[in-house]
Design a protein around this motif. Structure first.
Motif, PDB file in Angstrom:
ATOM      1  N   ASP A  69       0.826  -1.204   0.000  1.00  0.00           N
ATOM      2  CA  ASP A  69       0.000   0.000   0.000  1.00  0.00           C
ATOM      3  C   ASP A  69       0.866   1.262   0.000  1.00  0.00           C
ATOM      4  O   ASP A  69       0.620   2.218   0.741  1.00  0.00           O
ATOM      5  N   THR A  70       1.867   1.255  -0.867  1.00  0.00           N
ATOM      6  CA  THR A  70       2.743   2.418  -0.999  1.00  0.00           C
ATOM      7  C   THR A  70       1.965   3.656  -1.425  1.00  0.00           C
ATOM      8  O   THR A  70       2.290   4.779  -1.027  1.00  0.00           O
ATOM      9  N   SER A  71       0.922   3.467  -2.225  1.00  0.00           N
ATOM     10  CA  SER A  71       0.127   4.589  -2.734  1.00  0.00           C
ATOM     11  C   SER A  71      -0.830   5.154  -1.693  1.00  0.00           C
ATOM     12  O   SER A  71      -1.346   6.265  -1.860  1.00  0.00           O
ATOM     13  N   GLY A  72      -1.122   4.373  -0.639  1.00  0.00           N
ATOM     14  CA  GLY A  72      -2.097   4.801   0.354  1.00  0.00           C
ATOM     15  C   GLY A  72      -3.539   4.686  -0.106  1.00  0.00           C
ATOM     16  O   GLY A  72      -4.448   5.226   0.531  1.00  0.00           O
ATOM     17  N   LEU A  73      -3.772   3.942  -1.184  1.00  0.00           N
ATOM     18  CA  LEU A  73      -5.124   3.822  -1.734  1.00  0.00           C
ATOM     19  C   LEU A  73      -5.859   2.563  -1.287  1.00  0.00           C
ATOM     20  O   LEU A  73      -7.016   2.367  -1.668  1.00  0.00           O
ATOM     21  N   PHE A  74      -5.210   1.720  -0.456  1.00  0.00           N
ATOM     22  CA  PHE A  74      -5.778   0.394  -0.195  1.00  0.00           C
ATOM     23  C   PHE A  74      -5.940   0.080   1.287  1.00  0.00           C
ATOM     24  O   PHE A  74      -6.041  -1.099   1.662  1.00  0.00           O
ATOM     25  N   ILE A 103      -3.811   7.223 -13.174  1.00  0.00           N
ATOM     26  CA  ILE A 103      -3.893   5.991 -12.389  1.00  0.00           C
ATOM     27  C   ILE A 103      -5.359   5.624 -12.198  1.00  0.00           C
ATOM     28  O   ILE A 103      -6.222   6.482 -12.029  1.00  0.00           O
ATOM     29  N   ALA A 104      -5.621   4.311 -12.211  1.00  0.00           N
ATOM     30  CA  ALA A 104      -6.876   3.751 -11.706  1.00  0.00           C
ATOM     31  C   ALA A 104      -6.511   2.649 -10.721  1.00  0.00           C
ATOM     32  O   ALA A 104      -5.429   2.059 -10.802  1.00  0.00           O
ATOM     33  N   TYR A 105      -7.402   2.356  -9.784  1.00  0.00           N
ATOM     34  CA  TYR A 105      -7.074   1.367  -8.753  1.00  0.00           C
ATOM     35  C   TYR A 105      -8.280   0.468  -8.481  1.00  0.00           C
ATOM     36  O   TYR A 105      -9.432   0.851  -8.704  1.00  0.00           O
ATOM     37  N   SER A 106      -7.962  -0.740  -8.032  1.00  0.00           N
ATOM     38  CA  SER A 106      -8.989  -1.736  -7.720  1.00  0.00           C
ATOM     39  C   SER A 106      -8.711  -2.353  -6.361  1.00  0.00           C
ATOM     40  O   SER A 106      -7.589  -2.787  -6.082  1.00  0.00           O
ATOM     41  N   ARG A 107      -9.734  -2.397  -5.537  1.00  0.00           N
ATOM     42  CA  ARG A 107      -9.646  -3.021  -4.205  1.00  0.00           C
ATOM     43  C   ARG A 107     -10.322  -4.385  -4.156  1.00  0.00           C
ATOM     44  O   ARG A 107     -10.410  -4.981  -3.091  1.00  0.00           O
ATOM     45  N   ASP A 108     -10.820  -4.861  -5.306  1.00  0.00           N
ATOM     46  CA  ASP A 108     -11.583  -6.115  -5.304  1.00  0.00           C
ATOM     47  C   ASP A 108     -11.088  -7.078  -6.379  1.00  0.00           C
ATOM     48  O   ASP A 108     -11.867  -7.621  -7.136  1.00  0.00           O
ATOM     49  N   ARG A 109      -9.757  -7.269  -6.433  1.00  0.00           N
ATOM     50  CA  ARG A 109      -9.146  -8.232  -7.349  1.00  0.00           C
ATOM     51  C   ARG A 109      -9.412  -7.870  -8.816  1.00  0.00           C
ATOM     52  O   ARG A 109      -9.514  -8.734  -9.665  1.00  0.00           O
ATOM     53  N   GLY A 110      -9.538  -6.601  -9.103  1.00  0.00           N
ATOM     54  CA  GLY A 110      -9.685  -6.160 -10.482  1.00  0.00           C
ATOM     55  C   GLY A 110     -11.088  -6.203 -11.028  1.00  0.00           C
ATOM     56  O   GLY A 110     -11.283  -5.967 -12.225  1.00  0.00           O
ATOM     57  N   ARG A 111     -12.081  -6.463 -10.176  1.00  0.00           N
ATOM     58  CA  ARG A 111     -13.455  -6.562 -10.685  1.00  0.00           C
ATOM     59  C   ARG A 111     -14.101  -5.201 -10.890  1.00  0.00           C
ATOM     60  O   ARG A 111     -15.032  -5.066 -11.697  1.00  0.00           O
ATOM     61  N   SER A 112     -13.646  -4.193 -10.198  1.00  0.00           N
ATOM     62  CA  SER A 112     -14.124  -2.832 -10.428  1.00  0.00           C
ATOM     63  C   SER A 112     -12.947  -1.884 -10.273  1.00  0.00           C
ATOM     64  O   SER A 112     -11.989  -2.172  -9.540  1.00  0.00           O
ATOM     65  N   TRP A 113     -13.040  -0.732 -10.953  1.00  0.00           N
ATOM     66  CA  TRP A 113     -11.918   0.197 -11.007  1.00  0.00           C
ATOM     67  C   TRP A 113     -12.389   1.622 -10.771  1.00  0.00           C
ATOM     68  O   TRP A 113     -13.453   2.024 -11.252  1.00  0.00           O
ATOM     69  N   SER A 114     -11.570   2.371 -10.014  1.00  0.00           N
ATOM     70  CA  SER A 114     -11.829   3.780  -9.755  1.00  0.00           C
ATOM     71  C   SER A 114     -10.650   4.596 -10.258  1.00  0.00           C
ATOM     72  O   SER A 114      -9.487   4.232 -10.020  1.00  0.00           O
ATOM     73  N   LYS A 115     -10.942   5.693 -10.938  1.00  0.00           N
ATOM     74  CA  LYS A 115      -9.868   6.576 -11.373  1.00  0.00           C
ATOM     75  C   LYS A 115      -9.445   7.476 -10.210  1.00  0.00           C
ATOM     76  O   LYS A 115     -10.287   7.984  -9.454  1.00  0.00           O
ATOM     77  N   TYR A 116      -8.164   7.661 -10.061  1.00  0.00           N
ATOM     78  CA  TYR A 116      -7.577   8.429  -8.959  1.00  0.00           C
ATOM     79  C   TYR A 116      -8.022   9.891  -9.044  1.00  0.00           C
ATOM     80  O   TYR A 116      -7.945  10.518 -10.105  1.00  0.00           O
ATOM     81  N   ALA A 117      -8.474  10.425  -7.914  1.00  0.00           N
ATOM     82  CA  ALA A 117      -8.991  11.791  -7.881  1.00  0.00           C
ATOM     83  C   ALA A 117      -7.909  12.819  -8.180  1.00  0.00           C
ATOM     84  O   ALA A 117      -8.213  13.943  -8.613  1.00  0.00           O
ATOM     85  N   GLY A 118      -6.628  12.443  -7.967  1.00  0.00           N
ATOM     86  CA  GLY A 118      -5.530  13.374  -8.193  1.00  0.00           C
ATOM     87  C   GLY A 118      -4.937  13.324  -9.581  1.00  0.00           C
ATOM     88  O   GLY A 118      -3.880  13.929  -9.822  1.00  0.00           O
ATOM     89  N   ASN A 119      -5.587  12.601 -10.516  1.00  0.00           N
ATOM     90  CA  ASN A 119      -5.078  12.548 -11.895  1.00  0.00           C
ATOM     91  C   ASN A 119      -5.046  13.948 -12.503  1.00  0.00           C
ATOM     92  O   ASN A 119      -5.889  14.783 -12.185  1.00  0.00           O
ATOM     93  N   PRO A 120      -4.071  14.218 -13.388  1.00  0.00           N
ATOM     94  CA  PRO A 120      -3.007  13.315 -13.851  1.00  0.00           C
ATOM     95  C   PRO A 120      -1.849  13.262 -12.865  1.00  0.00           C
ATOM     96  O   PRO A 120      -1.582  14.236 -12.159  1.00  0.00           O
ATOM     97  N   ILE A 121      -1.155  12.119 -12.844  1.00  0.00           N
ATOM     98  CA  ILE A 121       0.047  12.032 -12.015  1.00  0.00           C
ATOM     99  C   ILE A 121       1.251  12.630 -12.735  1.00  0.00           C
ATOM    100  O   ILE A 121       2.221  13.018 -12.083  1.00  0.00           O
TER     101      ILE A 121
END
Length: 469
Positions: A69-74, A103-121
């Motif tokens: 959880d280096t990104s702090g998103l999980f 960036i987009a991230y998934s907390r459920d084994r890739g079944r759903s994805w959220s785009k990072y609110a701080g985009n663009p990186i």
């Protein structure tokens, strides 16, 4: 569909994302399609992962497991991070666009994805072609590295938290081959050197198509990556190709693959005719997964490929085969296979001034000619075809010859599938991949035919394996 994206292994599954346009049979606003597999061969389609929005289309990229959880998103748990390029149209002209990294991230084994609110990186840099982020962990310098295609070069960025990135270096000017098309789809990984010492880093680069050219192709560089810069082991003008034929592009390898394997896959197509190939309610396909390795030989350290070992699990364990046989001019060997996809293997030795024609597809026209003369061993590959489209009919046919060095022995392994021929030569030191359209592949049976047209040859091995019933 086109480029493979976001290849990552997590929690027992191989994830394969890909550039996808769900509303037509030609390239359109890019989504990320998604499939998963436990064995690299049987795939389950999942819901589309990423959709275009006001930020732009979702162009190619990569994915990693954020184990710590280096990104702090999980919330302190492992999760999946996907890095993609947002491509935003800014005007009416073909050059009116800008690109940025997101960036987009998934907390459920890739079944759903959220785009990072701080985009663009990484914001647009002021030039157009700025895309296809490949992110890896570089243990020696304790940092995350992003390889990014930037016009005719690759830029390397560094990060400690996967969110904030700093430019470290740029590689590409005066290196390898350049065309009017941009560099694309980089990959970066380290492999041990078989038959040599230590390890080397490999930088893979797709080269975009230009009209009246070979089309899109993939080159690679072997050297050392120190966490900031890539140092090429070879002379700048040295060109190393991952595939010598027309249709093996946008190659990407899986992050976190088990047992330290470096497994890669490619899009089977060429941008010169990708929108014009025959369709059957869909267009676009991937290659078989291949395992990559580095080998040392008299030419230096080179990348070699093998079909992933998982392929053996779906093939008939009792192949049809021919006994070792000497053949002279006018003689032939022929094996009849069942209908459908097959794997073949051929080992032969050619006497001086000998030539063999090899027909692999059901049409029985020779696709390959193997020759030994005073210039060494040569492999000629011919492809014919037309569908009435001017662009397809112009660019799809080909006829080229590949030099295989000295000696008298040639080893071939191939896989023929509905629409493709994947050929590995001399234990994968050479790869020739091409889309093929043969309506007879689904017939009751077809033959692999070897005909000696000059001199003498010794066929040490010829076999064909069909898929299990």
């Amino acid at each position: 569909m086109n480029d493979p994206n976001g290849l990552v292994y997590f929690d027992g599954e191989y994830h394969l994302f890909y550039q996808y346009y769900p509303h037509g049979l030609e390239w359109g606003p890019m989504h990320w399609g998604h499939a998963v597999s436990t064995d690299l061969l049987h795939w389950q389609h999942l819901d589309t992962a990423l959709f275009p929005d006001e930020g732009g289309m979702c162009f190619s990229g990569s994915a990693i497991v954020d184990h710590n959880d280096t990104s702090g998103l999980f919330d302190g748990k492992p999760g999946l991070l996907a890095f993609y390029t947002a491509h935003r149209v800014t005007g009416d002209g073909p050059e009116d666009y800008e690109q940025e990294q997101c960036i987009a991230y998934s907390r459920d084994r890739g079944r759903s994805w959220s785009k990072y609110a701080g985009n663009p990186i990484i914001a647009p840099p002021g030039f157009r072609d700025f895309r296809d982020p490949k992110v890896i962990w570089h243990a020696d310098s304790n940092a995350w590295i992003m390889a990014l295609a930037c016009g005719q070069s690759i830029r390397f960025y560094r990060s400690a938290n996967l969110l904030d990135w700093t430019l470290a270096s740029e590689f590409g000017e005066g290196q390898g081959r350049h065309t009017p098309g941009p560099w694309e789809c980089p990959d970066l990984f380290e492999l041990p050197v078989i038959g040599g010492e230590g390890s080397r880093w490999v930088l893979v680069v797709g080269v975009g198509a230009g009209d009246d050219s070979w089309g899109s192709f993939t080159q690679y560089f072997v050297g050392y990556f120190d966490g900031e810069r890539f140092h090429n082991d070879n002379a700048p003008e040295q060109v190393l190709l991952m595939d010598e034929s027309r249709d093996f592009y946008a190659i990407q390898s899986w992050s976190d693959a088990p047992d330290g394997r470096r497994i890669a896959i490619a899009w089977l197509n060429n941008w010169l005719y990708a929108n014009q190939i025959p369709e059957n309610g869909w267009r676009g396909a991937m290659s078989l997964p291949r395992e990559l390795r580095l080998v040392a030989n008299e030419q230096g350290v080179r990348l070699a490929q093998r079909f992933a070992a998982e392929l053996n699990s779906v093939l008939d364990p009792a192949p049809q085969s021919a006994e070792p046989t000497p053949l002279s001019r006018g003689e032939q060997l022929q094996l009849t296979a069942q209908s459908g996809p097959t794997r073949g293997r051929l080992n032969l030795r050619l006497a001086p001034e000998s030539q063999v024609e090899l027909s692999l597809l059901p049409s029985n026209l020779p696709e390959l000619t193997l020759q030994r003369n005073d210039q060494g061993l040569r492999l000629r590959h011919q492809r014919q075809g037309e569908n009435g489209n001017v662009r397809f009919d112009r660019y799809y046919p080909h006829d080229f010859t590949l030099a295989l060095g000295e000696g008298d022995a040639i080893q071939l392994e191939w896989f023929i599938e509905h629409g493709s021929l994947e050929l590995l030569v001399n234990d994968g030191l050479y790869s020739l991949t091409s889309i093929q359209f043969d309506t007879l592949l689904n017939s009751a049976g077809h033959c692999t035919t070897l005909v000696v047209t000059a001199g003498e040859v010794l066929v040490d091995r010829l076999e064909i394996q069909s898929l299990k019933a």
